[in-house]
Scaffold this motif. Structure first.
Motif, PDB file in Angstrom:
ATOM      1  N   CYS A 195       2.903  -5.537   7.757  1.00 17.89           N
ATOM      2  CA  CYS A 195       1.680  -5.499   8.890  1.00 17.89           C
ATOM      3  C   CYS A 195       0.746  -6.232   8.405  1.00 17.89           C
ATOM      4  O   CYS A 195       0.062  -5.982   7.187  1.00 17.89           O
ATOM      5  N   THR A 196      -0.235  -6.772   9.015  1.00 16.35           N
ATOM      6  CA  THR A 196      -1.118  -7.248   8.650  1.00 16.35           C
ATOM      7  C   THR A 196      -2.569  -6.469   8.811  1.00 16.35           C
ATOM      8  O   THR A 196      -2.441  -5.386   9.356  1.00 16.35           O
ATOM      9  N   SER A 197      -3.697  -6.986   8.519  1.00 16.36           N
ATOM     10  CA  SER A 197      -4.703  -5.964   8.485  1.00 16.36           C
ATOM     11  C   SER A 197      -5.117  -5.979   9.862  1.00 16.36           C
ATOM     12  O   SER A 197      -5.339  -4.682  10.352  1.00 16.36           O
ATOM     13  N   GLU A 198      -4.953  -6.789  11.008  1.00 19.81           N
ATOM     14  CA  GLU A 198      -5.100  -6.613  12.099  1.00 19.81           C
ATOM     15  C   GLU A 198      -4.278  -5.684  12.764  1.00 19.81           C
ATOM     16  O   GLU A 198      -4.819  -4.925  13.716  1.00 19.81           O
ATOM     17  N   ASP A 199      -2.865  -5.547  12.267  1.00 20.43           N
ATOM     18  CA  ASP A 199      -2.047  -4.653  12.787  1.00 20.43           C
ATOM     19  C   ASP A 199      -2.381  -3.206  12.455  1.00 20.43           C
ATOM     20  O   ASP A 199      -2.342  -2.151  12.788  1.00 20.43           O
ATOM     21  N   GLU A 200      -2.790  -3.149  11.000  1.00 19.39           N
ATOM     22  CA  GLU A 200      -3.238  -1.869  10.669  1.00 19.39           C
ATOM     23  C   GLU A 200      -4.653  -1.372  11.372  1.00 19.39           C
ATOM     24  O   GLU A 200      -4.640  -0.164  11.702  1.00 19.39           O
ATOM     25  N   ALA A 201      -5.409  -2.301  11.825  1.00 21.22           N
ATOM     26  CA  ALA A 201      -6.574  -1.885  12.682  1.00 21.22           C
ATOM     27  C   ALA A 201      -6.154  -1.121  14.039  1.00 21.22           C
ATOM     28  O   ALA A 201      -6.766  -0.288  14.531  1.00 21.22           O
ATOM     29  N   PHE A 202      -5.216  -1.973  14.614  1.00 19.35           N
ATOM     30  CA  PHE A 202      -4.426  -1.769  15.693  1.00 19.35           C
ATOM     31  C   PHE A 202      -3.880  -0.082  15.560  1.00 19.35           C
ATOM     32  O   PHE A 202      -4.055   0.708  16.347  1.00 19.35           O
ATOM     33  N   GLU A 245      -6.525   2.487  15.810  1.00 22.62           N
ATOM     34  CA  GLU A 245      -7.004   2.595  17.235  1.00 22.62           C
ATOM     35  C   GLU A 245      -6.000   3.371  17.957  1.00 22.62           C
ATOM     36  O   GLU A 245      -6.624   4.153  18.578  1.00 22.62           O
ATOM     37  N   VAL A 255       0.413  -7.205  23.983  1.00 23.21           N
ATOM     38  CA  VAL A 255       0.459  -7.029  22.582  1.00 23.21           C
ATOM     39  C   VAL A 255       1.974  -7.722  21.923  1.00 23.21           C
ATOM     40  O   VAL A 255       2.960  -7.581  22.878  1.00 23.21           O
ATOM     41  N   ARG A 289       3.342  -5.033  17.347  1.00 21.36           N
ATOM     42  CA  ARG A 289       2.279  -3.849  17.651  1.00 21.36           C
ATOM     43  C   ARG A 289       2.936  -2.963  18.971  1.00 21.36           C
ATOM     44  O   ARG A 289       2.473  -1.787  18.761  1.00 21.36           O
TER      45      ARG A 289
END
Length: 154
Positions: free
Chosen positions: A5-12, A15, A57, A61
């Motif tokens: 997972c990317t940092s964007e995926d982890e932020a998702f 959320e 998405v 995601r």
């Protein structure tokens, strides 16, 4: 192929987890829960197109959503037939008029769909069904046959 997972995926993920923590348990019945999901933009995330009242998405995601949904022990879905069966068919093969008519109320949780394919003598064997739709002169269809049950219908 990279499965991390990317940092964007982890932020998702954060959320999703936060949204579910806030909403699971307070929605009441399954019908109300569909509308709560719709207001959150969580119905139709796998359609691959934005608009129609949903967010789009990628597959990674979608997996995150499914993992967190299960982890939160969120209610069983009652709108999955419209979301997962009808909507992809309309997106691929429907007219823009059909997409504009049917996708927004599915994405909002306001319209539920069902399927009817079990017949006497055939059960759920789609190769054995006898029901037919014949196009009439006025553009409508005459349907002949018999169904014994319909999933998620009342």
């Amino acid at each position: 192929m990279e499965f991390g997972c990317t940092s964007e995926d982890e932020a998702f993920r954060a959320e999703v987890r936060g949204w579910l923590a806030e909403h699971v348990g307070g929605a009441g019945d399954r019908r109300t829960w569909e509308r709560v999901l719709g207001r959150g933009g969580w119905i139709g995330i796998g359609w691959g197109v934005e608009g129609y009242g949903n967010r789009a998405v990628g597959l990674g995601r979608q997996v995150v959503w499914a993992e967190e949904y299960a982890r939160a022990r969120a209610p069983a879905r009652s709108g999955h037939i419209g979301e997962k069966l009808l909507a992809p068919t309309l997106i691929a093969h429907g007219s823009e008029e059909q997409r504009n008519r049917f996708l927004p109320p599915i994405a909002s949780g306001d319209e539920l769909w069902c399927q009817g394919y079990s017949e006497p003598g055939a059960g759920s064997d789609l190769a054995g069904i006898r029901t037919q739709a014949v196009r009439e002169a006025d553009g409508g269809y005459r349907i002949s046959g018999q169904k014994i049950w319909t999933s998620l219908a009342h």
